[in-house]
Design a protein around this motif. Structure first.
Motif, PDB file in Angstrom:
ATOM      1  N   LYS A  78       0.837  -1.206   0.000  1.00  0.00           N
ATOM      2  CA  LYS A  78       0.000   0.000   0.000  1.00  0.00           C
ATOM      3  C   LYS A  78       0.869   1.252   0.000  1.00  0.00           C
ATOM      4  O   LYS A  78       0.585   2.229  -0.704  1.00  0.00           O
ATOM      5  N   TYR A  79       1.916   1.235   0.805  1.00  0.00           N
ATOM      6  CA  TYR A  79       2.817   2.381   0.885  1.00  0.00           C
ATOM      7  C   TYR A  79       3.440   2.677  -0.478  1.00  0.00           C
ATOM      8  O   TYR A  79       3.442   3.821  -0.954  1.00  0.00           O
ATOM      9  N   LYS A  80       3.975   1.644  -1.119  1.00  0.00           N
ATOM     10  CA  LYS A  80       4.648   1.828  -2.411  1.00  0.00           C
ATOM     11  C   LYS A  80       3.671   2.232  -3.512  1.00  0.00           C
ATOM     12  O   LYS A  80       4.020   2.987  -4.422  1.00  0.00           O
ATOM     13  N   LYS A  81       2.434   1.748  -3.406  1.00  0.00           N
ATOM     14  CA  LYS A  81       1.422   2.117  -4.398  1.00  0.00           C
ATOM     15  C   LYS A  81       1.112   3.610  -4.317  1.00  0.00           C
ATOM     16  O   LYS A  81       1.052   4.306  -5.335  1.00  0.00           O
ATOM     17  N   LEU A  82       0.905   4.097  -3.096  1.00  0.00           N
ATOM     18  CA  LEU A  82       0.634   5.525  -2.927  1.00  0.00           C
ATOM     19  C   LEU A  82       1.850   6.349  -3.354  1.00  0.00           C
ATOM     20  O   LEU A  82       1.707   7.384  -4.023  1.00  0.00           O
TER      21      LEU A  82
END
Length: 457
Positions: A255-259
Motif C-alpha cells: 500500500k505504501y509503495k502504491k501511494l
C-alpha cells in the motif's frame, strides 16, 4: 530559590543590559529566561532605562513559563506579570493592570499592535523564540515592524536561529537593527548573499549561499548576537540517540509503495489521494506511523508495528517515565486506545507538567508543537520516544530539550521509531543535515568568554 548564576549567565545578562538591541542564541536548556528576567529587573529598577516590558512567547510558554520563573527565583519574586491572553476583554483588562512585565502569545501580536496603535507604550520587547519571526510575510512580523520605532530595546531569544537555512535570519535581524546589518529588504539580502539553486526557467524554488556568504553574514551580526552551546558551559548528562527500526508487513508495504508511485491508494469507501509533493510527503509519514486520512477525512489503519515497538520501549524502561511525541490526531487516538490499560496522560495543562515532574505520570503523550518551547520537563524522566517524526529541525530540537536541559540528572535517551524503507529514513537524514547547518551558525557567532572559566561550577 536563591539564584546563583553560572558565569555564562552573568555574561548573557550584561550583554542584554549593554546592547540597545541584541539576540541570545543560547542552546536549549541554558536558562535564557532567567538571564533575561534578571537583566530586565535591573533595567527596570536599577538603571531605570525602561519602564514597560512586553514578552512575546508561544502560547503555553506565555501561560506558564515566565510567571513560573518569577515565582521560582527569590530575586524576581517582586516583579508583577500581567498575561495578555484569552478573550479580548481579558486581554484589555490585562493591559490596564499596573505591571512590570506583560506577556502576550505571538498569535495576538497583530491584535495588540492594532489595539494600541500610536499609543504603544512598551519601550522594551523580548521575543521568546525569535525564530518564530523568521517569515517577513507573517502578520506578526509586519505588525511588530510597524511599532519597532517606538521600542527602545529589543531582545531576541532562541536556540535555533536558522532552523531551515540562512535565509531565515533576515527578518529576525531586521527586527533587531532595522536592516542596518543584513539590508533593508529580504530581496537585497538574498541578492547579496545567495544565488538561485533549484529552478524551473524563471521560477526559483530555492536559494543557496554564494561563496563566502556565511562568513560575511556571521561577521555582520556578531556584535549584537551572542551564541553559546550547552556542552561548552554545562556538565549535562550524556544524550544517546537511538534508532528503532520496524519492518512494515507485506500488505502495508504494498500500500505504501502504491501511494508513493501512483499518488492514489484506493479503498472501498474512499480513496487516499496525494496530488502534490507536500501532500504526498504528509500522507507517507502518516502511513509510516500506521494510519492515514482518506479524502473524506476518515482514518484508514495500515499497520501497528510502531505500537509494538513502543511496547518494547515501555517494557525495557522498567517503570521509568516516558515522553512520547506523536504527529497526527490519529496517532494520538491510536496511542490512547493502545495504552488504555496503562497509566498514561496527554499533556494539556500546567497541572500535567507538575505531575510529570513529580514522577506521577508513567507515560505522557505530547505533540511537539505544544511542548516545543520553554517547558521544563527534565525532572520527570529521561526517556523520549519519537512515535512520528517531524521535518522541522526547530520542533525536533526544542522538543528534545524538554528533557535534555539544565537540571537533568540522568542520561537522556532519544528513541526514534523508524519504519524501514519509508520516508522516515529521509526525515532523519534531513534533520541530521539541518542540524549540521545550524551548528555552523552557532559556532560562527559563538561567544568567546576568554576571561571566565569554560565550565561554571
Amino acid at each position: 530559590m536563591i539564584y546563583k548564576p553560572h558565569n555564562y549567565q552573568e555574561y548573557a545578562k550584561e550583554w542584554i543590559i549593554e546592547k540597545p538591541s541584541s539576540a541570545l542564541f543560547l542552546d536549549l536548556g541554558m536558562g535564557k529566561t532567567v538571564c533575561t528576567l534578571t537583566a530586565t529587573q535591573e533595567l527596570l529598577h536599577d538603571y531605570f532605562d525602561v519602564s514597560k516590558v512586553l514578552v512575546i512567547a508561544p502560547l503555553r510558554v506565555a501561560e506558564d513559563t515566565w510567571s513560573s520563573e518569577v515565582e521560582k527565583w527569590e530575586h524576581l519574586n517582586y516583579l508583577k506579570i500581567s498575561k495578555i491572553l484569552g478573550k479580548e476583554k481579558t486581554r484589555v483588562d490585562a493591559l490596564r493592570e499596573k505591571s512590570d512585565i506583560y506577556v502576550v502569545n505571538r498569535e495576538n501580536v497583530e491584535w495588540l499592535v492594532g489595539y494600541l496603535g500610536k499609543a504603544w507604550f512598551f519601550d522594551m520587547v523580548v521575543i521568546d523564540e525569535l525564530s518564530s519571526f523568521k517569515s517577513p510575510k507573517a502578520n506578526r512580523f509586519k505588525a511588530l515592524k510597524k511599532v519597532r520605532p517606538f521600542i527602545k530595546k529589543l531582545v531576541g531569544l532562541t536556540g535555533t536561529p536558522a532552523p531551515n537555512g540562512l535565509l531565515d535570519l533576515w527578518s529576525q535581524v531586521y527586527l533587531l537593527d532595522g536592516g542596518e546589518r543584513l539590508g533593508k529588504t529580504l530581496t537585497s539580502y538574498r541578492d547579496k548573499y545567495f544565488k538561485p539553486d533549484k529552478r524551473n526557467q524563471s521560477i526559483i524554488f530555492s536559494w543557496k549561499p554564494v561563496d563566502g556568504a556565511e562568513d560575511s553574514i556571521y561577521e555582520g551580526i556578531k556584535d549584537i548576537c551572542i551564541s553559546m552551546k550547552a556542552t561548552d558551559y554545562l556538565k549535562l548528562p550524556e544524550r544517546i540517540n537511538n534508532s528503532i527500526t520496524v519492518q512494515l508487513p507485506k500488505t502495508a508495504e504494498v500500500k505504501y509503495k502504491k501511494l508513493e508511485k501512483e499518488l492514489l491508494l484506493p479503498f472501498e469507501e474512499a480513496d487516499v489521494v496525494a496530488n502534490t509533493a507536500a501532500v504526498l510527503s504528509n500522507k507517507l509519514l502518516q502511513m509510516a506511523n500506521g494510519a492515514v486520512y482518506d479524502e473524506n477525512g476518515e482514518v484508514k489503519e495500515i499497520h501497528n508495528e510502531k505500537l509494538k515497538a513502543l511496547d518494547d520501549v515501555i517494557e525495557a524502561a522498567n517503570g521509568k517515565s516516558i515522553l512520547v511525541f506523536y504527529s497526527y490526531k490519529h496517532d494520538l487516538e491510536r496511542l490512547s486506545k493502545h495504552l488504555k490499560n496503562k497509566a498514561f496522560k496527554v499533556l494539556n495543562t500546567s497541572k500535567d507538567i507538575e505531575k510529570w515532574n513529580k514522577g506521577k505520570i508513567p507515560i505522557m503523550l505530547v505533540h511537539p508543537a505544544s511542548a516545543g518551547h520553554g517547558l521544563n520537563l527534565q525532572f520527570g524522566g529521561n526517556i523520549i520516544v519519537w512515535f512520528g517524526l517531524t521535518w522541522s529541525l526547530e520542533l525536533y530540537q526544542q522538543a528534545n530539550a524538554r528533557l535534555y536541559r539544565q537540571g537533568q540528572t540522568q542520561g537522556v535517551i532519544v528513541n526514534h521509531i523508524i519504519a524501514k524503507g519509508t520516508i522516515d529514513e529521509e526525515v532523519m537524514k534531513a534533520l541530521e543535515n539541518k542540524e549540521k547547518g545550524q551548528s555552523t551558525l552557532i559556532e560562527a557567532v559563538k561567544a568567546r568568554l576568554k576571561k571566565i572559566s569554560i565550565i561554571s561550577n
